[in-house]
Design an enzyme around this catalytic site. Sequence first.
Site, PDB file in Angstrom:
ATOM      1  N   ALA A  46      40.549 -24.125 -32.108  1.00  0.00           N
ATOM      2  CA  ALA A  46      40.268 -25.565 -32.163  1.00  0.00           C
ATOM      3  C   ALA A  46      41.586 -26.327 -32.225  1.00  0.00           C
ATOM      4  CB  ALA A  46      39.421 -25.868 -33.399  1.00  0.00           C
ATOM      5  N   GLY A  74      39.533 -17.387 -23.144  1.00  0.00           N
ATOM      6  CA  GLY A  74      39.855 -17.215 -24.562  1.00  0.00           C
ATOM      7  C   GLY A  74      39.156 -15.974 -25.052  1.00  0.00           C
ATOM      8  N   GLU A  79      26.968 -23.522 -46.154  1.00  0.00           N
ATOM      9  CA  GLU A  79      27.411 -22.129 -46.350  1.00  0.00           C
ATOM     10  C   GLU A  79      28.365 -22.035 -47.558  1.00  0.00           C
ATOM     11  OE1 GLU A  79      29.072 -20.361 -42.723  1.00  0.00           O
ATOM     12  OE2 GLU A  79      30.725 -19.577 -43.926  1.00  0.00           O
ATOM     13  N   LYS A 109      27.188 -28.054 -36.770  1.00  0.00           N
ATOM     14  CA  LYS A 109      27.868 -26.811 -37.180  1.00  0.00           C
ATOM     15  C   LYS A 109      28.702 -27.051 -38.438  1.00  0.00           C
ATOM     16  CE  LYS A 109      29.735 -22.809 -37.422  1.00  0.00           C
ATOM     17  NZ  LYS A 109      31.063 -22.490 -36.984  1.00  0.00           N
ATOM     18  N   SER A 149      27.607 -20.042 -34.689  1.00  0.00           N
ATOM     19  CA  SER A 149      27.749 -19.398 -35.992  1.00  0.00           C
ATOM     20  C   SER A 149      27.177 -17.990 -35.956  1.00  0.00           C
ATOM     21  CB  SER A 149      27.037 -20.187 -37.093  1.00  0.00           C
ATOM     22  OG  SER A 149      27.136 -19.475 -38.322  1.00  0.00           O
ATOM     23  N   HIS A 203      26.439 -27.129 -41.329  1.00  0.00           N
ATOM     24  CA  HIS A 203      26.069 -25.729 -41.583  1.00  0.00           C
ATOM     25  C   HIS A 203      27.130 -25.059 -42.460  1.00  0.00           C
ATOM     26  CE1 HIS A 203      26.738 -21.455 -40.740  1.00  0.00           C
ATOM     27  NE2 HIS A 203      25.428 -21.326 -40.624  1.00  0.00           N
TER      28      HIS A 203
HETATM   29  P1  2AM Z   1      46.251 -15.561 -26.171  1.00  0.00           P
HETATM   30  O1  2AM Z   1      45.600 -14.224 -26.253  1.00  0.00           O
HETATM   31  O2  2AM Z   1      47.018 -15.736 -24.915  1.00  0.00           O
HETATM   32  O3  2AM Z   1      47.056 -15.900 -27.401  1.00  0.00           O
HETATM   33  C1  2AM Z   1      42.486 -17.407 -29.918  1.00  0.00           C
HETATM   34  O4  2AM Z   1      43.749 -17.722 -30.358  1.00  0.00           O
HETATM   35  C2  2AM Z   1      42.409 -17.426 -28.405  1.00  0.00           C
HETATM   36  O5  2AM Z   1      42.856 -18.698 -27.926  1.00  0.00           O
HETATM   37  C3  2AM Z   1      43.259 -16.375 -27.724  1.00  0.00           C
HETATM   38  O6  2AM Z   1      42.502 -15.861 -26.674  1.00  0.00           O
HETATM   39  C4  2AM Z   1      44.457 -17.156 -27.245  1.00  0.00           C
HETATM   40  O7  2AM Z   1      45.070 -16.643 -26.090  1.00  0.00           O
HETATM   41  C5  2AM Z   1      43.820 -18.476 -26.910  1.00  0.00           C
HETATM   42  N1  2AM Z   1      44.802 -19.576 -26.910  1.00  0.00           N
HETATM   43  C6  2AM Z   1      45.470 -20.057 -27.964  1.00  0.00           C
HETATM   44  N2  2AM Z   1      46.239 -21.086 -27.603  1.00  0.00           N
HETATM   45  C7  2AM Z   1      46.044 -21.273 -26.282  1.00  0.00           C
HETATM   46  C8  2AM Z   1      46.543 -22.191 -25.322  1.00  0.00           C
HETATM   47  N3  2AM Z   1      47.391 -23.169 -25.694  1.00  0.00           N
HETATM   48  N4  2AM Z   1      46.141 -22.063 -24.051  1.00  0.00           N
HETATM   49  C9  2AM Z   1      45.277 -21.082 -23.709  1.00  0.00           C
HETATM   50  N5  2AM Z   1      44.764 -20.191 -24.579  1.00  0.00           N
HETATM   51  C10 2AM Z   1      45.129 -20.284 -25.833  1.00  0.00           C
END
Ligand code: 2AM
Length: 478
Positions: free
Chosen positions: A76, A9, A190, A183, A128, A186
Amino acid sequence: TPADVGVTGLAVMGRNLARNLARSGNTVAVHNRTPAKTRALVADFGDEGAFVPAESPQELVASLKRPRRLITMVKAGEATDAVIAEVAPLLEEGDIIVDGGNAHFADTRRRERQLRERGIRFVGAGISGGEEGALHGPSIMPGGSAEAYAALAPTLEGIAAEAADGSPCTAHVGTDGAGHFVKMVHNGIEYADMQLIGEAFHLLRDVAGYTPAQIADVFAAWNRGRLDSYLMEISAEVLTHTDAETGAPFVDVVADRAEQKGTGRWTVQTALELGVPVPGIAEAVFARSLSGHGELRAASAGLPGPHAEALDGDAAKRFADQVEQALYASKLASYAQGWHMLTAGAREYGWDLDLGAIAAIWRGGCIIRAAFLDRVRAAYAADPGLTTLLADAGFAQELGRAQGDWRSAVATATHHGVPVPGFAAALSYYDTLRAGRLPAALTQAQRDFFGAHTYRRSDREGVFHTRWGADRGEERAD
Ligand code: 2AM
């Protein structure tokens, strides 16, 4: 060479965390769903340290030293579950997945339990400090087993911020979801801090009649005192900034509708479920929400307000001092609410939270970092069983000195028609807690009157009901 740690990621937080790890001497395996980001990281920052690019989850896992330590930095929610589902089957017993995203602690509890059944150690780590923190040293709040933390400690301590006394701004917080819970609190604090600073700004602007540049000077002065904090510092910076296009103070050009990503809302929702009153945090969430309701504001714009002249000269200066007292005292109240929530969460979820250590790891790296947090740490060091921060002898003394000015600031705000939901809610929290008697007695009587909900008496034990509709005699109800 096998990599010490992996990061998957590579959006800005993940990329900066990977760079921080590499700069601290780790060999870092890096992976992203879209491989272009992995290649860009190595092309742009490859000279900062040892990176091992991986094009697939298989390659990523294969490149890691055992026990493997893999940090996921994806969005998330579903994305985190998708990444876990993809990598978990590739891992072996004893391997560790660290979720450095902004997960809800309930999700972290579920993931930790599911992965533990498969022998994989899961560490939900609140991080954070924003992009800059991720790169130069964030505050890290890891939850999970103590053994998993032990396997991560040197690495996390190596990339975390340092407090003024040199200690790293990370520590094992507690089991399963404790890190993400902490977090979340936190972030609630904030929200409250930001709202309170906003109210101070509003008052200095509209009641004291100061310009943004003058308010920047006031904030900079406060930032040299007990309100010394990152948020105070950047507020002063923002207020000195001029919009390039119009030449107006930047703060006058920005649309006054606050947005939110939802962690403040989570804090308040969780507080309601735990039965913990967090009015300062709730008012901050509501204030952002209210600012965004343009239709309500437009429909109400013609409603009458008071006629009050802005203060001038010495009166403005005296008022600014009152606002400083109000801001400090209100801040104390919202921190007391945050720590109450930590106490309640620990009890509900069985976490052995060290309330002083949490203050200690927030002294650097995170958004609420402040000199003040060392005072909070010291308060819990002096009395680990402290029921509320407000009762700490040092803080109680400051509240005693502040309360007169605090009341004056809230009264003046009301007189001038300037909304101060944060200051006023904090003052009411303070006055509620110190009151000898509360009108909750009348509430109980009303409840018994209309619903026979019964009441207790302050002069003897037992549960009672009064026959309101008949002879008004009292009977035992237990
Ligand atoms: P990406 O560059 O291929 O979109 C923030 O969105 C990070 O989470 C990015 O690095 C994104 O990858 C990754 N991401 C979002 N959804 C994902 C998924 N379902 N599987 C793997 N990586 C994911």
